[in-house]
Design an enzyme around this catalytic site. Structure first.
Site, short mmCIF file in Angstrom:
data_model
loop_
_atom_site.label_atom_id
_atom_site.label_comp_id
_atom_site.label_asym_id
_atom_site.label_seq_id
_atom_site.Cartn_x
_atom_site.Cartn_y
_atom_site.Cartn_z
N GLN A 1 0.80 -1.22 0.00
CA GLN A 1 0.00 0.00 0.00
C GLN A 1 0.84 1.28 0.00
O GLN A 1 0.33 2.34 -0.32
CB GLN A 1 -0.96 -0.02 1.19
N HIS B 1 -2.04 -5.30 -12.77
CA HIS B 1 -1.63 -5.05 -14.16
C HIS B 1 -2.54 -5.80 -15.14
O HIS B 1 -2.91 -5.27 -16.18
CB HIS B 1 -0.17 -5.47 -14.37
N ASP C 1 2.20 0.50 -8.01
CA ASP C 1 3.54 0.54 -8.63
C ASP C 1 4.44 1.57 -7.95
O ASP C 1 5.63 1.33 -7.75
CB ASP C 1 3.44 0.89 -10.12
N ARG D 1 3.80 -0.14 13.11
CA ARG D 1 3.45 -1.42 12.50
C ARG D 1 3.60 -1.30 10.99
O ARG D 1 2.97 -0.44 10.36
CB ARG D 1 2.01 -1.80 12.87
N HIS E 1 1.02 -9.28 4.57
CA HIS E 1 -0.14 -8.39 4.46
C HIS E 1 -0.64 -8.47 3.01
O HIS E 1 -0.55 -7.51 2.25
CB HIS E 1 0.21 -6.97 4.88
N ASN F 1 -1.86 -10.80 8.46
CA ASN F 1 -2.83 -9.73 8.65
C ASN F 1 -4.19 -10.16 8.11
O ASN F 1 -4.30 -10.56 6.95
CB ASN F 1 -2.42 -8.46 7.91
N GLU F 2 -5.21 -10.07 8.94
CA GLU F 2 -6.60 -10.25 8.51
C GLU F 2 -6.81 -11.45 7.58
O GLU F 2 -7.17 -11.27 6.40
CB GLU F 2 -7.12 -8.97 7.84
N ASN G 1 -8.23 -5.71 14.38
CA ASN G 1 -8.42 -4.51 13.56
C ASN G 1 -9.90 -4.18 13.61
O ASN G 1 -10.75 -5.01 13.30
CB ASN G 1 -8.02 -4.78 12.10
N TYR H 1 -13.04 -1.45 12.66
CA TYR H 1 -13.52 -0.29 11.90
C TYR H 1 -14.98 0.04 12.20
O TYR H 1 -15.31 1.15 12.53
CB TYR H 1 -13.30 -0.50 10.39
N GLU I 1 -5.22 -1.94 14.08
CA GLU I 1 -5.69 -0.99 13.07
C GLU I 1 -6.98 -0.37 13.54
O GLU I 1 -7.84 -1.06 14.10
CB GLU I 1 -6.00 -1.67 11.72
C1 BGC Z 1 -6.54 -3.73 5.95
C2 BGC Z 1 -5.75 -2.56 5.43
C3 BGC Z 1 -6.71 -1.55 4.79
C4 BGC Z 1 -7.66 -1.07 5.87
C5 BGC Z 1 -8.51 0.14 5.54
C6 BGC Z 1 -7.85 -3.35 6.61
O1 BGC Z 1 -8.80 -4.30 6.27
O2 BGC Z 1 -5.72 -4.50 6.81
O3 BGC Z 1 -4.77 -3.02 4.57
O4 BGC Z 1 -6.07 -0.55 4.13
O5 BGC Z 1 -8.46 -2.15 6.25
O6 BGC Z 1 -9.71 -0.08 4.88
#
Ligand code: BGC
Length: 498
Positions: free
Chosen positions: A40, A60, A72, A97, A142, A186-187, A327, A329, A398
């Protein structure tokens, strides 16, 4: 219990309106950091001997799947890493991290190749972090599988278990004297469900209800085998800790009916528990095993679509996280529904769970349809992890806020988001007794956001992706986060209570 639940349900509608921000300070040794991932931010996709990974190859081949954009160049952190370290120093964080790109250090994915320039890149980064008292928290994987390994079946081929162990051994040997906190994966849920189930993340394989489970199965065993190898070969001489990062929404019951409470718990077990149970207890949650076996039989399969662990594998994977990570959100509510119909030709994990998941219309939106701002859900989620897994140490690896990347004055959006989520974490620490020891804001800088390309952003620093110099500009949320990190408090210093 019911009364408590009802109270929290009543809170749901009110959201943050009458919520009072916690004024206590975070514990002295609390780990404040930011997070990132190699693909990323790094760019340099073919620089200095790096091999291709699935994101290089597939963005690509199928540019339309990530908004005709790719990583890229991304933030060009491959060249601008020193500037990123300076930003971290400016924020005052004690942890960073980041992830290592497998194919940058082992271009073929196998240990038959190694790339001195790639190794040197991470050596320099780690040394600069340590020189500034910033602890590296390193993710081995990741989502950027070397394409060479994907061509051999990737996470569907059980040999991935050994390929990953070899890679992990290489990392411990090469960086383990300096890195003491390691994350294997990761995830896994996103990587497997969206990479091999729904097919919206590379390698874009669509096989819901089958390959998502197979991918996860191999990944969990790969994690367990890597952990055991580390215990045998490195733990004594290097010290350190190893874990896995698991993501989940908080799935709360939509009412206080027994059925909805059971449905929400089932959804948690099928999500966080899918990985949390094996790495703690040595097997999948019973409800997952039972429901998938039952539905598989009705669909006409001879065996369950959910693979099972052998007794030996159970012993390998049990107890392989030295602390737990999550993580966070957003959150959702869950209703019980009648058992979904059997659809032999198109099973899915959602049908296997068999509940209704939704977000009420009046929850605060972001620019992304699935992402509502639900700070109290973060507290519920870490409480659930704490209660389900015998009160482990937990790190939030996260948490961050989606916008379209143009907003520099984001105090009322991203700044407020971090404030409210962190406040709920203080509530969890001081009122619920959760052993939460760290928080990594996603992300240090804007970056390449997978299927969204550069159209969704979460950084504390804005990056101009059309400027070859990729300048970083502090958003207002960066100043707020600096204040939080340096005072360990969410409100003005003179209003903080110890
Ligand atoms: C991921 C990240 C992503 C973030 C934000 C997570 O699911 O680990 O790579 O950028 O969410 O949406």
């Amino acid at each position: 219990m019911k009364l408590l639940l009802l109270c929290s349900l009543l809170m749901i509608g009110a959201l943050a309106d009458d919520y009072v921000v916690n004024t206590r300070r975070f514990p002295k040794d609390f780990k404040f950091g930011t997070a990132s991932a190699a693909y990323q931010i790094e760019g340099g996709w073919d620089a200095d001997g790096k091999g291709e990974n699935v994101w290089d190859t597939y963005t690509h081949l199928y540019p339309e799947k990530s908004n005709y954009q790719n990583g890229d160049v991304a933030c060009d952190s491959y060249n601008k890493w020193q500037e990123d370290v300076d930003l971290l120093v400016g924020l005052g964080v004690n942890t960073y991290r980041f992830s290592i790109a497998w194919s940058r250090v082992l271009p073929t994915g196998f240990v038959n190749s190694s790339n001195p320039a790639g190794i040197n890149y991470y050596k320099k980064l780690i040394a600069a972090l340590k020189a500034n008292n910033i602890e590296p928290l390193v993710t081995m994987y990741h989502w950027d599988l070397p394409t060479n390994l994907e061509n051999l079946g990737g996470f569907i081929n059980p040999e991935i278990q050994e390929w990953f162990v070899d890679y992990a051994r290489f990392l411990f040997k090469t960086f383990g004297d300096d890195v003491k906190n390691w994350i294997t994966f990761n995830e896994p849920k996103q990587a497997c469900e969206f990479g091999y189930g729904a097919g919206v993340l590379a390698p874009y394989i669509s096989s819901p209800g089958i390959k998502d489970y197979q991918c996860s199965h191999n990944l969990i065993i790969a994690h367990g085998k890597a952990y055991r190898m580390w215990e045998r070969e490195f733990k004594e001489k290097q010290g350190g800790r190893v874990t896995m990062v698991i993501d989940s929404n908080w799935f709360g019951p939509a009412s206080n009916s027994t059925e909805d409470i059971e449905a929400a718990e089932r959804n948690m077990l099928f999500t966080y528990g899918w990985y949390g149970h094996p790495v703690n207890f040595g097997d999948y949650p019973e409800v997952m095993k039972e429901r998938i076996a039952h539905r598989s039989a009705l669909e006409g399969f001879n065996t369950s679509r959910l693979p099972s662990f052998t007794e030996e594998e159970k012993q390998i994977i049990k107890g392989t996280v030295d602390f737990m990570c999550v993580n966070i959100y957003t959150s959702s509510l869950v209703n019980a529904i009648p058992e979904p119909k059997i659809v032999p030709l198109s099973p899915t994990r959602d049908l296997d769970i068999g509940v209704n998941v939704f977000q009420p219309e009046d929850w605060e939106p972001t620019v992304t349809s699935w992402f509502k701002v639900v700070p109290w859900g973060a507290r519920e989620l870490i409480k659930w992890i704490s209660n389900t897994y015998n009160h482990p140490e937990i790190v939030v690896t996260e948490n961050g806020y989606h916008d379209n990347g143009t907003v520099i004055h984001d105090l009322e959006t991203r700044g407020r988001y971090h404030k409210l989520y962190l406040s709920n974490m203080l509530d969890a620490i001081y009122e619920d007794g959760v052993n939460l020891t760290g928080y990594m804001a996603w992300a240090l800088t804007d970056d390449f956001e997978w299927q969204y390309g550069y159209n969704i952003q979460l950084g504390l620093y804005q990056v101009n992706f059309t400027d070859p110099a990729r300048p970083r500009v502090a958003k207002d949320s960066a100043s707020y986060y600096r204040q939080v990190v340096t005072t360990r408090c969410l409100v003005d210093n003179d209003q903080c209570t110890d």
